[in-house]
Design an enzyme around this catalytic site. Structure first.
Site, PDB file in Angstrom:
ATOM      1  N   GLU A  58      40.846  32.959  42.818  1.00  0.00           N
ATOM      2  CA  GLU A  58      42.166  33.158  43.410  1.00  0.00           C
ATOM      3  C   GLU A  58      42.261  32.335  44.694  1.00  0.00           C
ATOM      4  OE1 GLU A  58      43.598  37.609  42.445  1.00  0.00           O
ATOM      5  OE2 GLU A  58      41.830  37.510  43.716  1.00  0.00           O
ATOM      6  N   ASP A  79      37.145  36.570  43.153  1.00  0.00           N
ATOM      7  CA  ASP A  79      38.222  37.356  43.744  1.00  0.00           C
ATOM      8  C   ASP A  79      38.514  36.841  45.154  1.00  0.00           C
ATOM      9  OD1 ASP A  79      39.894  39.909  43.650  1.00  0.00           O
ATOM     10  OD2 ASP A  79      38.687  40.274  45.436  1.00  0.00           O
TER      11      ASP A  79
END
Length: 696
Positions: A377, A346
C-alpha cells in the site's frame, strides 16, 4: 561511546537512536539471533544493547494456565559484541518454552524472543523448535512442480473466511483452520459440480493466493475460550504462524506444520502464496521490541511521544538499521522455511524506500528469488516522524523504488467505481461522467505519468477494485444505485451485475498485477459492513451458497483469468509494452483500444494454455459505460473503411475478428474450438454497460 545502559527520557532515547554513532557501534550482522537448535544443545542470542542484564528462563509449557507458572531453569546471560546477550544450554531442548528477563531503562520485564520461530498459546512464551520435525511429508519437493510464473492474478483471502461457512464442504474440525486448504474435492451440498474452497480455486484459475496476516497476532485469544474474529493486522511474533488457525495452539510445532501444509496444498494446485505482512506497527506498544530495547524500534516525535502515522499509535522505524535488518531477516525466513512466493506490505508508505529496496535485493539473492512478488500500500494513515534524509515508499516516490516493487493503484480503483471514502460517489462503470482520460491511463497502469507519479515498470501498478478494506465491490455498486443508506445487498440486481462485469473487465485488461478480493467473482457482500476487521465470522466468511447462486458471474471472471494468462502482453514488465497499445476514437462514456502481443506468431503460439485456445496477436477491447449500445468499426480487415483508421496504429493483419466476449459471457474456455467462436468483420455493437473483447 557513552554508557548506553543508563536510564533516559523518551526524547533522549530518540536522540541517541537517531545518531550515526549508535548505529555503527551496535549494528549486529550475525545470523544467530533467537534460539539456534541442535540436538546436543541450543544457543540463545538476544540483541539488547541498552540492557544492563538479561536472564534466560526455561518453562515446561507455553502458558501458566498449563501448570507451568514458574520456570524450571534460570540462567544469567553473558553480554558479548554489539550488545548481544548469549546463553548456551546443553541437551535436546526441542519443545521447551523460554522467555527473557531484561533489565533496561530502569525496568525489569519478562518478554518473548523477537526472533522466536515458535511459541506457546497466545505467543507469550517462545519455544525451541526442531524445524525439521515440523515438516509435512514431501516438504523438500514442495515447489518442484509449480508452473512457470504467468501474469499474476492474485486472489486475497483470510484463512478463516475461506472455510468458516458450514456449507464450505470442509470437515467441522478444520473449518477456519490452515488444514481446510488441505481437504480435497470439497463441494456444496455433496455435488461435485459445485466446487468449494481448494476445488473452487483450481476451477477459477487464479495464479496466486494472498493470505491476510498469518503470522502470530494479538487480537484473538488462541485458546478459543472466546468467540472472536479479526483480520490480524496486530503483529506479536513476526516469525511465528498464528495459533488460532491451528488445530492445537498449545504446542508450538503444530501451527508450524499446519501452516506449511496449507502452503503445500496451494502449491500442489499450481497456486503461489503471497503473505500479507505488517511491519509498520505492532499489536501494542507493550511489545517484544519495547521490552528488549525500549524506544529503539519505534519512531518518536520531537517531544518523545510515539509517532502515529499508522493510526495504531506506534509507528516502527524501518530506517534504523537493526529494525531494517529484522524486516529483511523475517521476510527471507518465510521464504526459506515456509516457501512463501510473495509479500504484500501493509501501509508500505510508512517504510523508507532504502529498506524496501534492500528487502527486494535480499529476495533476489535467494534461489528463484526474482520470481517472488513484492508490492504494498503506497500510502499511510497519517503523518509519520521518519528520520530526516529518508524518503517514504509512497506512490509519488515510485521512481525511487525497485521496478519490481509494486503498489496498489487507488487511481485505477476509484476511477472505475468511485472513491472508497464516499459511499455514494460513482466512477466510470456506475454513472460518473468525464472519466475517459483516467480510464485510458488505467489501461496503461498510469505508466503514462498522468497520475503525478512515474512507474518504472508495467508491473509496478496493482490494478484492482476491491480488497478486504472498505466496501466489497458489490456493496459499493448497490449503494450507488439508490439514495437509501440501507440498500438490500442480498437481492439480485441485474444493473449491479452488469456494472460488476464491466468493472472486472477494465481492471483485468490493465497493465500490471491483477488483484481481487476473494468472492468478488461471485458478488460477495458483507451487507454494508465497510470495516469488518473484527465483525462476526458470519459477516466475513465466504458464503458458498451465494458463490454458486452467482456462478455465471464467476464464469465471467474465469474467462477474464484465462484470457489474462494466455495473452503475452500482460506478462511484459518493460515500459516498451506501452507501444503495443493504441487507443481508438470513442464517444463519451466509452474507451476503446487495441493491445498487441509484441511477438511473432510463433512466439504468441507458445503462450497458449491448450491447443484449443487461440493465440491471438491482437485484441480489440471496448468499455461501454453508457446505457445504450454503441457501434464500433473494426480496425483493418475486409469490409472496413481504410480512410477511417490510422493505419500506423494497427497490425496489417488479414482475417476476421473473433468475438471473445460481448460483456455477459466469455466464448473462450479450455475446451473451445476456434470454429465455435463467432467471427465478425466490418463493425461490432458494444452492448450497454459492458466490455466487448475481440481477438485475431
Amino acid at each position: 561511546m557513552e554508557n548506553v545502559t543508563q536510564k533516559r527520557t523518551p526524547g533522549e532515547w530518540r536522540e541517541l537512536f537517531s545518531s550515526q554513532e549508535f548505529e555503527e557501534a551496535y549494528e549486529y550482522g550475525g545470523d544467530d539471533l533467537g534460539a539456534v537448535y541442535q540436538t546436543q544443545g541450543t544457543d540463545f542470542a538476544l540483541w539488547a544493547p541498552t540492557a544492563e542484564r538479561a536472564e534466560l528462563l526455561l518453562y515446561r509449557a507455553g502458558s501458566a494456565e498449563e501448570g507451568a507458572a514458574e520456570p524450571f531453569d534460570r540462567t544469567e546471560a553473558v553480554r558479548t559484541e554489539k550488545g548481544v546477550f548469549r546463553v548456551h544450554k546443553n541437551g535436546d531442548l526441542s519443545g521447551v518454552y523460554y522467555t527473557w528477563l531484561v533489565t533496561a531503562d530502569g525496568q525489569t520485564r519478562e518478554t518473548a524472543d523477537p526472533y522466536a520461530k515458535a511459541a506457546g498459546v497466545n505467543g507469550q512464551r517462545s519455544m525451541v523448535i526442531d524445524l525439521k520435525k515440523a515438516e509435512p511429508e514431501g516438504w523438500d519437493k514442495d515447489q518442484e512442480k509449480l508452473p512457470k510464473a504467468p501474469a499474476p492474478v492474485v486472489w486475497e483471502v483470510h484463512v478463516g473466511d475461506f472455510s468458516h461457512d458450514p456449507q464450505s464442504g470442509v470437515s467441522e474440525e478444520n473449518r477456519g483452520k490452515y488444514k481446510a486448504f488441505s481437504e480435497k474435492d470439497t463441494c456444496l451440498d455433496g455435488n461435485t459440480g459445485n466446487p468449494t474452497c481448494m476445488s473452487w480455486l483450481k476451477w477459477l484459475g487464479v495464479t496466486h493466493v494472498q493470505i491476510l496476516p498469518m503470522y502470530d497476532y494479538g487480537s484473538v485469544d488462541e485458546t478459543g475460550k472466546k468467540l472472536q474474529y479479526n483480520w490480524g493486522y496486530d503483529p506479536m511474533n513476526y516469525f511465528v504462524p498464528e495459533g488460532s488457525y491451528a488445530t492445537d495452539p498449545y504446542h508450538g510445532e503444530v501451527r508450524v506444520r499446519e501452516c506449511r501444509e496449507m502452503i503445500q496444498a496451494l502449491h500442489r494446485a499450481g497456486i503461489r502464496v503471497i503473505m500479507d505482512v505488517v511491519y509498520n506497527h505492532t499489536f501494542s506498544i507493550d511489545s517484544v521490541f519495547q521490552k528488549t530495547v525500549p524506544y529503539y524500534f519505534y519512531r518518536q516525535e520531537a517531544d518523545g511521544s510515539f509517532s502515529d502515522g499508522s493510526a495504531c499509535g506506534n509507528d516502527t522505524a524501518s530506517e534504523r538499521r537493526m529494525y531494517r535488518r529484522y524486516m529483511i531477516d523475517c521476510i527471507c525466513y518465510w521464504v526459506k522455511e515456509y516457501h512463501v512466493d510473495g509479500f504484500r506490505f501493509d501501509l508500505m508508505g510508512l517504510h523508507d524506500t532504502e529498506t524496501m529496496n534492500e528487502i527486494r535485493a535480499a529476495l533476489d539473492c535467494l534461489p528463484g528469488g526474482k520470481e517472488i512478488l513484492m508490492y504494498g500500500e503506497p500510502w499511510t494513515a497519517g503523518k509519520t516522524a521518519i528520520q530526516p534524509g529518508y524518503e517514504q515508499a509512497l506512490k509519488c516516490n515510485a521512481a525511487l523504488l525497485s521496478d519490481r516493487i509494486g503498489f496498489f493503484n487507488d487511481d485505477i480503483r476509484d476511477s472505475i467505481k468511485g472513491s472508497v471514502f464516499e459511499v455514494k460517489e460513482t466512477g466510470f462503470v456506475n454513472g460518473a461522467k468525464g472519466l475517459e482520460t483516467q480510464i485510458r491511463s488505467s489501461v496503461l497502469g498510469f505508466c503514462d505519468g498522468m497520475g503525478g507519479y512515474q512507474p518504472s515498470s508495467a508491473h509496478q501498478s496493482v490494478s484492482y477494485v476491491s480488497a478486504h478494506d472498505n466496501y466489497t465491490l458489490w456493496d459499493k455498486l448497490v449503494h450507488t444505485l439508490t439514495d437509501s443508506m440501507e440498500p438490500d445487498f442480498g437481492a439480485y440486481n441485474e444493473v449491479a451485475l452488469a456494472q460488476n462485469r464491466l468493472a472486472a473487465g477494465i481492471y483485468f485488461t490493465c497493465l500490471g498485477i491483477t488483484f481481487l478480493q476473494a468472492g468478488e467473482e461471485a458478488a460477495r457482500t458483507k451487507y454494508g459492513d465497510d470495516n469488518s476487521y473484527r465483525s462476526a465470522a458470519k459477516v466475513n466468511q465466504l458464503d458458498w451458497t451465494r458463490m454458486h447462486e452467482y456462478r455465471d458471474l464467476a464464469e465471467f471472471y474465469r474467462g477474464l483469468i484465462l484470457l489474462r494468462k494466455s495473452f503475452p502482453a500482460w506478462r511484459q514488465r518493460s515500459l516498451e509494452v506501452l507501444d503495443q497499445i493504441s487507443f481508438v476514437d470513442a464517444p463519451e462514456g466509452c474507451v476503446a483500444f487495441i493491445i498487441r502481443t509484441g511477438a511473432e506468431p510463433e512466439a504468441a503460439a507458445e503462450s497458449v494454455l491448450t491447443d484449443n485456445v487461440a493465440p491471438w496477436q491482437e485484441l480489440f477491447i471496448i468499455y461501454n459505460a453508457n446505457k445504450e449500445a454503441v457501434e464500433f468499426r473494426l480496425p483493418g480487415g475486409k469490409g472496413s473503411d481504410p480512410e477511417q483508421e490510422p493505419s500506423e496504429n494497427y497490425f496489417a493483419l488479414e482475417g476476421k475478428w473473433q468475438l471473445l466476449t460481448d460483456g455477459t459471457r466469455f466464448k473462450i474456455k479450455e475446451d473451445t474450438k476456434l470454429e465455435q467462436i463467432k467471427e465478425l468483420e466490418g463493425s461490432v455493437w458494444a452492448e450497454p454497460v459492458s466490455i466487448t473483447i475481440l481477438g485475431r
